[in-house]
Design a protein around this motif. Structure first.
Motif, PDB file in Angstrom:
ATOM      1  N   PRO A   1       0.819  -1.220   0.000  1.00 53.16           N
ATOM      2  CA  PRO A   1       0.000   0.000   0.000  1.00 53.16           C
ATOM      3  C   PRO A   1       0.850   1.266   0.000  1.00 53.16           C
ATOM      4  O   PRO A   1       0.610   2.184  -0.807  1.00 53.16           O
ATOM      5  CB  PRO A   1      -0.824  -0.136   1.288  1.00 53.16           C
ATOM      6  CG  PRO A   1      -0.956  -1.615   1.488  1.00 53.16           C
ATOM      7  CD  PRO A   1       0.361  -2.167   1.048  1.00 53.16           C
TER       8      PRO A   1
ATOM      9  N   ILE B   1      -3.444 -11.019  -0.005  1.00 50.03           N
ATOM     10  CA  ILE B   1      -4.144 -10.100  -0.916  1.00 50.03           C
ATOM     11  C   ILE B   1      -5.360  -9.519  -0.195  1.00 50.03           C
ATOM     12  O   ILE B   1      -5.591  -8.302  -0.206  1.00 50.03           O
ATOM     13  CB  ILE B   1      -4.586 -10.822  -2.211  1.00 50.03           C
ATOM     14  CG1 ILE B   1      -3.367 -11.129  -3.086  1.00 50.03           C
ATOM     15  CG2 ILE B   1      -5.590  -9.964  -2.986  1.00 50.03           C
ATOM     16  CD1 ILE B   1      -3.703 -11.923  -4.340  1.00 50.03           C
TER      17      ILE B   1
ATOM     18  N   ARG C   1      -5.856  -5.509   0.332  1.00 54.59           N
ATOM     19  CA  ARG C   1      -6.556  -5.000  -0.857  1.00 54.59           C
ATOM     20  C   ARG C   1      -7.373  -3.745  -0.572  1.00 54.59           C
ATOM     21  O   ARG C   1      -7.400  -2.799  -1.388  1.00 54.59           O
ATOM     22  CB  ARG C   1      -7.450  -6.102  -1.446  1.00 54.59           C
ATOM     23  CG  ARG C   1      -8.194  -5.708  -2.716  1.00 54.59           C
ATOM     24  CD  ARG C   1      -7.232  -5.387  -3.846  1.00 54.59           C
ATOM     25  NE  ARG C   1      -7.959  -4.940  -5.023  1.00 54.59           N
ATOM     26  CZ  ARG C   1      -8.308  -3.689  -5.279  1.00 54.59           C
ATOM     27  NH1 ARG C   1      -8.001  -2.728  -4.379  1.00 54.59           N
ATOM     28  NH2 ARG C   1      -8.951  -3.359  -6.366  1.00 54.59           N
TER      29      ARG C   1
ATOM     30  N   ILE D   1      -5.612  -0.366  -0.909  1.00 58.94           N
ATOM     31  CA  ILE D   1      -5.016  -0.006  -2.202  1.00 58.94           C
ATOM     32  C   ILE D   1      -6.117   0.383  -3.183  1.00 58.94           C
ATOM     33  O   ILE D   1      -6.979  -0.439  -3.515  1.00 58.94           O
ATOM     34  CB  ILE D   1      -4.195  -1.183  -2.762  1.00 58.94           C
ATOM     35  CG1 ILE D   1      -3.103  -1.601  -1.766  1.00 58.94           C
ATOM     36  CG2 ILE D   1      -3.570  -0.816  -4.111  1.00 58.94           C
ATOM     37  CD1 ILE D   1      -2.352  -2.864  -2.164  1.00 58.94           C
TER      38      ILE D   1
ATOM     39  N   ASP E   1      -8.162   1.059  -6.648  1.00 60.34           N
ATOM     40  CA  ASP E   1      -8.206   0.214  -7.835  1.00 60.34           C
ATOM     41  C   ASP E   1      -7.148   0.589  -8.865  1.00 60.34           C
ATOM     42  O   ASP E   1      -6.532  -0.287  -9.488  1.00 60.34           O
ATOM     43  CB  ASP E   1      -9.597   0.291  -8.489  1.00 60.34           C
ATOM     44  CG  ASP E   1     -10.662  -0.380  -7.639  1.00 60.34           C
ATOM     45  OD1 ASP E   1     -10.302  -1.120  -6.701  1.00 60.34           O
ATOM     46  OD2 ASP E   1     -11.862  -0.161  -7.910  1.00 60.34           O
TER      47      ASP E   1
ATOM     48  N   ASP F   1      -4.272   1.814  -8.388  1.00 55.81           N
ATOM     49  CA  ASP F   1      -2.959   1.345  -7.954  1.00 55.81           C
ATOM     50  C   ASP F   1      -2.861  -0.175  -8.040  1.00 55.81           C
ATOM     51  O   ASP F   1      -1.829  -0.732  -8.427  1.00 55.81           O
ATOM     52  CB  ASP F   1      -2.671   1.796  -6.522  1.00 55.81           C
ATOM     53  CG  ASP F   1      -2.402   3.290  -6.428  1.00 55.81           C
ATOM     54  OD1 ASP F   1      -2.149   3.910  -7.481  1.00 55.81           O
ATOM     55  OD2 ASP F   1      -2.444   3.832  -5.304  1.00 55.81           O
ATOM     56  N   TRP F   2      -3.947  -0.846  -7.669  1.00 50.76           N
ATOM     57  CA  TRP F   2      -3.951  -2.311  -7.719  1.00 50.76           C
ATOM     58  C   TRP F   2      -3.747  -2.807  -9.162  1.00 50.76           C
ATOM     59  O   TRP F   2      -3.171  -3.883  -9.373  1.00 50.76           O
ATOM     60  CB  TRP F   2      -5.248  -2.859  -7.153  1.00 50.76           C
ATOM     61  CG  TRP F   2      -5.269  -4.353  -7.049  1.00 50.76           C
ATOM     62  CD1 TRP F   2      -6.026  -5.227  -7.765  1.00 50.76           C
ATOM     63  CD2 TRP F   2      -4.470  -5.159  -6.164  1.00 50.76           C
ATOM     64  NE1 TRP F   2      -5.757  -6.515  -7.398  1.00 50.76           N
ATOM     65  CE2 TRP F   2      -4.809  -6.503  -6.414  1.00 50.76           C
ATOM     66  CE3 TRP F   2      -3.519  -4.864  -5.189  1.00 50.76           C
ATOM     67  CZ2 TRP F   2      -4.218  -7.565  -5.719  1.00 50.76           C
ATOM     68  CZ3 TRP F   2      -2.918  -5.915  -4.510  1.00 50.76           C
ATOM     69  CH2 TRP F   2      -3.271  -7.251  -4.770  1.00 50.76           C
TER      70      TRP F   2
ATOM     71  N   VAL G   1      -0.273  -3.966 -10.092  1.00 48.36           N
ATOM     72  CA  VAL G   1       0.285  -5.166  -9.465  1.00 48.36           C
ATOM     73  C   VAL G   1      -0.056  -6.368 -10.337  1.00 48.36           C
ATOM     74  O   VAL G   1      -1.222  -6.606 -10.650  1.00 48.36           O
ATOM     75  CB  VAL G   1      -0.280  -5.367  -8.041  1.00 48.36           C
ATOM     76  CG1 VAL G   1       0.304  -6.627  -7.411  1.00 48.36           C
ATOM     77  CG2 VAL G   1      -0.003  -4.151  -7.183  1.00 48.36           C
TER      78      VAL G   1
END
Length: 410
Positions: free
Chosen positions: A239, A275, A279, A282, A284, A286-287, A290
Motif C-alpha cells: 500500500p 491479498i 486489498r 489499495i 483500484d 494502484d492495484w 500489481v
C-alpha cells in the motif's frame, strides 16, 4: 567410474553435475520418481521407481515425516536391487537424502562410496525456529523433541555417508560437528554467461503489454508465495510502496502451493490471504499496477530479472534461493532481508541493500531510495555481478570444484 544419482525430482540440485560426469565418460545413472519410464537425459540414464499403495495406519504426528521417508526408501531399495541384478554396481552414490530414498542403498551396495547433498539440519533454537512470531508465537518445549525425530533421517545418513556437499556455509554449519567436517561448501553454480545484464531486455505480460528497462519495475520472486520467503511482509509494504511510486509496476512471480513451513487454513492460499489483508488499503488504479504472474517459463523468468529496476528478496534464516544469485548475475539492484544466509552474498551498501525482515517501512524506503538513484543501482548491480562471477560462476568455479570433489571420493 559408475555413478548413481538419487533425487526424487531428478536432476534437482544435480542438473549440472550429473551431465558433466556423463560427459567425462562416467557411466551415470539416476533413480527418480519424476519419470514414468526409462529415458536418457544429457547422457544420464534416468530410471523410474514407484511407491506402492499403503493402507492408512495410525502414526504419531512426530513420526509421519520419517514414516514417509522410510516408505520412499523401501521403494528405492527395491529399484536398486533390480538395478544390481541387471549388473550395475556403482562406485559412488550421490544422493539428496531429504526425502529418505537413499537410506537403504548401502544395504544393496555395501562397498559403494556415498556422498549426500546437505541441505539443512533441523535445529530447535532461534532463529531456526521461532523467527516469525506471527506464525510460531513461541518455541514449545516439545519442539526440540519433534525436531530431534525429524533429524533421524539425517543421522541415519551420517552413518552411511562418506562425504557431503552444501551450497552455503550457513546450511553446512547447521549440521553437527561430527559430520560438518565431512561437508564441502560449494554452490550449485550460476550460468553467468547466460544470466547477463541486457539493456534491451523485454518482458511481455499475459495481457500482451511489453515492458522494458525504461519502465519502473519492482520484482518479487518465490517458488511459492508463502511466509518463509517473506511474501506477507512484501504484501504489507505494497500500500505505501504503490502510493509513493505512482509510476511503478510490481511483478510478483510464484505459485499458490507451499514449499516450506506451515500450510494455510484449509481451502485457502497464503497468496489470497495476504491479498485480502491489504486489498482494501489499495485504490483500484494502484492495484491495476500489481501483476501476479504465477510460475513462468525460465526464459521469461530471465527476462523478468533483466528488466527489473529493483528486485526484492526476503527469506527466513533458511535455504538460500537460486533466484537471488541469478538476480545478482544480471546486475540487479537488490533490497534483501538481513538474514542468514543472505549475508553471505550481500554486504549492505556494497552490492545490495539489507533491511530487517519484518520492517515493511524500511523495505519501502530502501526500494524508493534505489528507484530514485540510478547511479547507486548501477554501482550495486556491478558489484553484485562481480561477486557472482568471481565466486559462483558455474563453468569456472562451481562445476570444477564439484568434479574435483567427486574425484576425491573414490
Amino acid at each position: 567410474m559408475k555413478i548413481l544419482f538419487i533425487h526424487q525430482n531428478f536432476p534437482g540440485q544435480f542438473k549440472h553435475l550429473a551431465p558433466a560426469l556423463a560427459k567425462h565418460g562416467h557411466d551415470t545413472v539416476a533413480l527418480t520418481l519424476r519419470v514414468e519410464k526409462p529415458t536418457k537425459w544429457n547422457g544420464v540414464r534416468v530410471l523410474p521407481y514407484k511407491l506402492k499403495p499403503r493402507a492408512a495406519q495410525n502414526t504419531h504426528p512426530w513420526l509421519v515425516d520419517f514414516d514417509t521417508k522410510v516408505t520412499r526408501a523401501e521403494a528405492c531399495y527395491h529399484a536398486a536391487v533390480q538395478l544390481r541384478e541387471q549388473g550395475f554396481t556403482p562406485d559412488l552414490i550421490i544422493a539428496h537424502p531429504g526425502w529418505g530414498e537413499s537410506l537403504f542403498l548401502k544395504d544393496v551396495w555395501p562397498k559403494a562410496k556415498m556422498a549426500i547433498y546437505c541441505e539443512l539440519y533441523h535445529k530447535a533454537e532461534y532463529p531456526h525456529t521461532g523467527f516469525d512470531k506471527e506464525f510460531q508465537p513461541e518455541i514449545r518445549a516439545t519442539e526440540a523433541m519433534r525436531l530431534r525425530l525429524k533429524n533421524v533421517n539425517n543421522h541415519e545418513h551420517f552413518d552411511i555417508a562418506d562425504a557431503g556437499i552444501s551450497p552455503t556455509a550457513f546450511q553446512a554449519d547447521t549440521f553437527p560437528p561430527e559430520f560438518r567436517d565431512k561437508i564441502t561448501v560449494c554452490h550449485d553454480g550460476i550460468h553467468t554467461d547466460v544470466l547477463t545484464p541486457d539493456s534491451a531486455a523485454r518482458l511481455t505480460l499475459p495481457t500482451g503489454e511489453t515492458l522494458t528497462r525504461k519502465d519502473e519495475l519492482i520484482t518479487f520472486v518465490n517458488r511459492n508465495l508463502e511466509p518463509y520467503r517473506g511474501y506477507h511482509v512484501f504484501m504489507r509494504a505494497l500500500p505505501r510502496l504503490l502510493k509513493e511510486r505512482p509510476n511503478a509496476r510490481v511483478l510478483i512471480v510464484g505459485g499458490d502451493d507451499v514449499s516450506y513451513g506451515a500450510r494455510p487454513p484449509k481451502g485457502q492460499t497464503w497468496k489470497q490471504i495476504f491479498i485480502d489483508e491489504v486489498r482494501s488499503q489499495i485504490p483500484d488504479q494502484d492495484w491495476a499496477r500489481v501483476h501476479f504472474l504465477g510460475r513462468i517459463p525460465y526464459d521469461q523468468f530471465q527476462s523478468l530479472l533483466k528488466v527489473s529496476r529493483v528486485h526484492v528478496y526476503l527469506t527466513y534464516p533458511f535455504v538460500l534461493s537460486w533466484s537471488l544469485f541469478e538476480t545478482m548475475s544480471v546486475q540487479g539492484a537488490i533490497v534483501a532481508s538481513k538474514t542468514a544466509p543472505v549475508e553471505e552474498a550481500i554486504i549492505h551498501g556494497q552490492n545490495g541493500r539489507l533491511v530487517d525482515f519484518f520492517d515493511k517501512d524500511a523495505l519501502v524506503e530502501e526500494v524508493t531510495r534505489l528507484l530514485d538513484n540510478a547511479s547507486e543501482r548501477e554501482e550495486l548491480g556491478r558489484a553484485a555481478r562481480k561477486l557472482i562471477v568471481n565466486n559462483y560462476d558455474l563453468a569456472s568455479i562451481c562445476l570444477p570444484k564439484q568434479l574435483s570433489w567427486v574425484e576425491s571420493l573414490v
